[in-house]
Design a protein around this motif. Sequence first.
Motif, PDB file in Angstrom:
ATOM      1  N   VAL A  83       0.838  -1.206   0.000  1.00  0.00           N
ATOM      2  CA  VAL A  83       0.000   0.000   0.000  1.00  0.00           C
ATOM      3  C   VAL A  83       0.872   1.255   0.000  1.00  0.00           C
ATOM      4  N   ASP A  84       1.937   1.265   0.790  1.00  0.00           N
ATOM      5  CA  ASP A  84       2.834   2.434   0.827  1.00  0.00           C
ATOM      6  C   ASP A  84       3.488   2.673  -0.525  1.00  0.00           C
ATOM      7  N   HIS A  92      -7.775   2.550   2.198  1.00  0.00           N
ATOM      8  CA  HIS A  92      -8.528   2.114   3.384  1.00  0.00           C
ATOM      9  C   HIS A  92      -9.560   1.037   3.056  1.00  0.00           C
ATOM     10  N   PHE A  93      -9.892   0.855   1.768  1.00  0.00           N
ATOM     11  CA  PHE A  93     -10.829  -0.198   1.366  1.00  0.00           C
ATOM     12  C   PHE A  93     -10.111  -1.475   0.922  1.00  0.00           C
ATOM     13  N   PHE A  94      -8.792  -1.425   0.765  1.00  0.00           N
ATOM     14  CA  PHE A  94      -8.033  -2.584   0.298  1.00  0.00           C
ATOM     15  C   PHE A  94      -7.970  -3.628   1.409  1.00  0.00           C
ATOM     16  N   GLY A  95      -8.361  -4.879   1.108  1.00  0.00           N
ATOM     17  CA  GLY A  95      -8.482  -5.938   2.102  1.00  0.00           C
ATOM     18  C   GLY A  95      -7.190  -6.513   2.639  1.00  0.00           C
ATOM     19  N   ALA A 100      -8.025  -9.842  -2.123  1.00  0.00           N
ATOM     20  CA  ALA A 100      -8.129  -8.401  -2.385  1.00  0.00           C
ATOM     21  C   ALA A 100      -7.078  -7.964  -3.402  1.00  0.00           C
ATOM     22  N   PHE A 101      -5.895  -8.550  -3.323  1.00  0.00           N
ATOM     23  CA  PHE A 101      -4.830  -8.220  -4.275  1.00  0.00           C
ATOM     24  C   PHE A 101      -5.253  -8.634  -5.684  1.00  0.00           C
ATOM     25  N   TRP A 102      -5.824  -9.831  -5.826  1.00  0.00           N
ATOM     26  CA  TRP A 102      -6.309 -10.285  -7.131  1.00  0.00           C
ATOM     27  C   TRP A 102      -7.360  -9.315  -7.671  1.00  0.00           C
ATOM     28  N   GLY A 107      -9.078  -6.717 -11.483  1.00  0.00           N
ATOM     29  CA  GLY A 107     -10.388  -6.108 -11.675  1.00  0.00           C
ATOM     30  C   GLY A 107     -10.459  -4.624 -11.386  1.00  0.00           C
ATOM     31  N   GLY A 108      -9.339  -4.012 -11.031  1.00  0.00           N
ATOM     32  CA  GLY A 108      -9.344  -2.577 -10.758  1.00  0.00           C
ATOM     33  C   GLY A 108     -10.004  -2.216  -9.441  1.00  0.00           C
ATOM     34  N   GLY A 109     -10.083  -3.171  -8.519  1.00  0.00           N
ATOM     35  CA  GLY A 109     -10.714  -2.915  -7.223  1.00  0.00           C
ATOM     36  C   GLY A 109      -9.833  -2.085  -6.315  1.00  0.00           C
ATOM     37  N   PRO A 110     -10.275  -1.897  -5.063  1.00  0.00           N
ATOM     38  CA  PRO A 110      -9.470  -1.130  -4.107  1.00  0.00           C
ATOM     39  C   PRO A 110      -8.040  -1.677  -4.026  1.00  0.00           C
TER      40      PRO A 110
END
Length: 156
Positions: A83-84, A92-95, A100-102, A107-110
């Motif tokens: 994240v850094d 803050h939404f990244f799991g 979550a990384f996938w 998929g362009g997610g958090p």
Amino acid sequence: MAAIAGFAPEAAGLISTISRRPGCAGARGSAKSRQADFGAKSGQAASAPLAVVPPMTDQSRMRTIYIDCNGAKSPAEFWQRYVDAIAPEDAHFFGRNLDAFWDAVEGGGPGWPGEVKLVFTDSAGLAAFQVGSGLSLLDGLRRIANDATQTEIELA
């Protein structure tokens, strides 16, 4: 920024924003419907041709982000380093796990890093971290790096 024939410069920013994140709802829709939307915003008739130059994908000019894994003492510390390094707007939404990384890289997610190449340096130590089903964090990252089609990922 994408070049758009026959449209005002501000339309280029709109196209770039819509098309930059794979899998986002804004990236869907027909060229004809986007043409009508942007034609109206630029003051041109909707029947004007729309020519969008795709974003730069030349690997030799793609930005590379290095994530130093050396000495990471836990999966939480590793994910914080990720994240850094990428500094996503939606951190803050990244799991902070492999699922979550996938979602982020494919998929362009958090936690989406953008159109970049990710290089995880000194990643061998991540084999010590079990993250589920007997899988190590390193093995999980290898699987994702192998299967990902939207983001280039290298484990070094």
